[in-house]
Each structure stands twice: as C-alpha cells, then as structure tokens.
Scaffold this motif. Structure first.
Motif, short mmCIF file in Angstrom:
data_model
loop_
_atom_site.label_atom_id
_atom_site.label_comp_id
_atom_site.label_asym_id
_atom_site.label_seq_id
_atom_site.Cartn_x
_atom_site.Cartn_y
_atom_site.Cartn_z
N ILE A 66 0.81 -1.22 0.00
CA ILE A 66 0.00 0.00 0.00
C ILE A 66 0.85 1.27 0.00
O ILE A 66 0.30 2.37 0.05
CB ILE A 66 -1.02 0.03 1.16
N THR A 67 2.16 1.13 -0.04
CA THR A 67 3.01 2.31 -0.20
C THR A 67 2.62 2.97 -1.51
O THR A 67 2.46 2.29 -2.53
CB THR A 67 4.50 1.88 -0.20
N PRO A 68 2.42 4.29 -1.52
CA PRO A 68 1.92 4.96 -2.73
C PRO A 68 2.69 4.61 -4.01
O PRO A 68 2.07 4.35 -5.04
CB PRO A 68 2.05 6.44 -2.37
N LEU A 90 -8.11 3.29 -3.54
CA LEU A 90 -8.78 3.09 -2.25
C LEU A 90 -9.38 1.69 -2.14
O LEU A 90 -9.32 1.07 -1.07
CB LEU A 90 -9.86 4.16 -2.05
N ARG A 91 -9.93 1.19 -3.22
CA ARG A 91 -10.49 -0.17 -3.21
C ARG A 91 -9.38 -1.20 -2.99
O ARG A 91 -9.54 -2.15 -2.23
CB ARG A 91 -11.24 -0.45 -4.51
N GLU A 92 -8.26 -0.99 -3.65
CA GLU A 92 -7.12 -1.91 -3.49
C GLU A 92 -6.63 -1.92 -2.03
O GLU A 92 -6.37 -2.98 -1.47
CB GLU A 92 -5.99 -1.49 -4.43
N ILE A 93 -6.55 -0.76 -1.42
CA ILE A 93 -6.12 -0.69 -0.02
C ILE A 93 -7.12 -1.41 0.88
O ILE A 93 -6.73 -2.19 1.76
CB ILE A 93 -5.96 0.79 0.43
N ARG A 94 -8.41 -1.17 0.65
CA ARG A 94 -9.44 -1.84 1.45
C ARG A 94 -9.37 -3.36 1.30
O ARG A 94 -9.49 -4.10 2.28
CB ARG A 94 -10.83 -1.35 1.03
N VAL A 122 -2.05 6.70 4.18
CA VAL A 122 -2.03 6.51 2.72
C VAL A 122 -3.37 6.94 2.13
O VAL A 122 -3.42 7.63 1.11
CB VAL A 122 -1.71 5.04 2.35
N ILE A 123 -4.45 6.56 2.78
CA ILE A 123 -5.79 6.94 2.31
C ILE A 123 -5.94 8.46 2.31
O ILE A 123 -6.43 9.04 1.33
CB ILE A 123 -6.89 6.26 3.16
N MET A 124 -5.50 9.10 3.40
CA MET A 124 -5.60 10.56 3.46
C MET A 124 -4.75 11.22 2.39
O MET A 124 -5.16 12.21 1.79
CB MET A 124 -5.20 11.06 4.86
N LEU A 125 -3.57 10.67 2.14
CA LEU A 125 -2.69 11.22 1.11
C LEU A 125 -3.35 11.14 -0.27
O LEU A 125 -3.33 12.11 -1.03
CB LEU A 125 -1.36 10.46 1.12
N ILE A 126 -3.94 10.00 -0.56
CA ILE A 126 -4.62 9.82 -1.86
C ILE A 126 -5.79 10.80 -1.97
O ILE A 126 -5.96 11.45 -3.01
CB ILE A 126 -5.09 8.36 -2.03
N ASN A 127 -6.57 10.92 -0.92
CA ASN A 127 -7.71 11.83 -0.95
C ASN A 127 -7.27 13.28 -1.04
O ASN A 127 -7.90 14.10 -1.72
CB ASN A 127 -8.62 11.60 0.25
N GLU A 128 -6.18 13.62 -0.35
CA GLU A 128 -5.64 14.99 -0.43
C GLU A 128 -5.20 15.31 -1.85
O GLU A 128 -5.51 16.37 -2.38
CB GLU A 128 -4.47 15.13 0.54
N ALA A 129 -4.48 14.37 -2.45
CA ALA A 129 -4.02 14.58 -3.83
C ALA A 129 -5.21 14.66 -4.78
O ALA A 129 -5.23 15.50 -5.69
CB ALA A 129 -3.09 13.45 -4.24
N ALA A 130 -6.21 13.83 -4.58
CA ALA A 130 -7.41 13.84 -5.44
C ALA A 130 -8.16 15.16 -5.30
O ALA A 130 -8.77 15.63 -6.26
CB ALA A 130 -8.31 12.66 -5.11
#
Length: 174
Positions: A66-68, A90-94, A122-130
C-alpha cells in the motif's frame, strides 16, 4: 487412665507420618502440574510461533503493497481519469486490509494501531491529492500529485508502521 497416654503415644507419630505423606503427595502433584503446564506452553509456542512470524511477514507485505509508489506502479495503467484512479487505489487498499485483518490477533495492540495509522495516512494522502486535481483530469496527473505530496512530506506514510512491525519482530523473535 493409662489409656490416654498410650493413645497419645500412638496418635502423635501417626499424625506426623500422615502430615508428612500429605506434604509429599501435595508437592509431587504440584510438580507434575507445573511440568504439564510447561509442556503445554512449549507445545503452544512451537505451534503459534510460526503463525505469529507469518503474521508479521504479511503485515510487512501489506504495508509495502500500500506504499503509494508501489500502488501506483501496480495500478496506474488501469484507470483513465483521476476519479477512477482514486477509487481504484482506495479499493485496493481496502481489499488488502480486509485480506490481512485477521493477523492482528498475533501482534501487539500498539503495532496493530501503527499498521492502521499507516493505512489511514495513505488513504488521506490519496484523498488529499485527489482534492487538488480535477476528477476528470488524466490519471497520470493524480499520480504525479501523489508523488509530489510524498516528496514534500519527505517520508513514506507507511514507514512508521513498517518500523513498528520490524521492531516488534526483533524484540519478540531475535
């Protein structure tokens, strides 16, 4: 009247012998119970130790997956727009998390919380970038934004969790 002293002469030694036998039998039973507990503990350790070590290995693999950078390398070609890539990541992480959630029973609560914190970062980072790119922009733009944020923070969001896993393995097994 001579009967009482004779009775005492018989009862005192008999009582001492009985007490001695009681103490001896009690000690013998306690030693046997302790031996059985030790054997059971050794059997338990020989069966559970490989499972615990495997759980730590799986958690290390989970954190690496799950490392970006690893997520993006594995999944970037599967989405065209940023919104699709965000949902895919996000689905992959879940899914990875759900696949490994049972491993928590083999590790300490502190390490499990570190693993969860890493995943949440990691989830917050992805959402922040999105949130910083348009949902219809190319997926590559979201990937670049994620890398920019990781570089800006100067550390991987999974680093603390991975360190906690490694430290506990060192402390418990080596």
């Amino acid at each position: 009247m001579d009967f009482i002293p004779d009775l005492v002469k018989l009862l005192v030694p008999a009582s001492l012998v009985l007490y001695g036998m009681y103490v001896t039998v009690k000690l013998m039973l306690e030693r046997e119970a302790e031996k059985q507990r030790g054997d059971q503990k050794n059997r338990y350790a020989s069966e559970v130790t490989p499972l615990r070590l495997q759980a730590y290995e799986r958690m290390a693999l989970f954190l690496e997956r799950i490392t970006p950078a690893n997520l993006l390398l594995r999944l970037s070609g599967e989405a065209v727009v940023a919104l699709d890539l965000q949902q895919l990541l996000l689905r992959e992480i879940r899914e990875e998390y759900n696949h490994n959630v049972s491993q928590q029973i083999y590790m300490s609560q502190a390490v499990w919380e570190e693993v969860q914190n890493a995943m949440n970062e990691v989830i917050m980072l992805i959402n922040e970038a999105a949130g910083q790119v348009s949902p219809e922009s190319p997926a590559l733009e979201l990937s670049k934004k994620i890398f920019d944020i990781v570089i800006q923070k100067n550390s991987q969001p999974t680093a603390a969790g991975l360190k906690a896993v490694k430290d506990e393995v060192q402390a418990v097994f080596l």
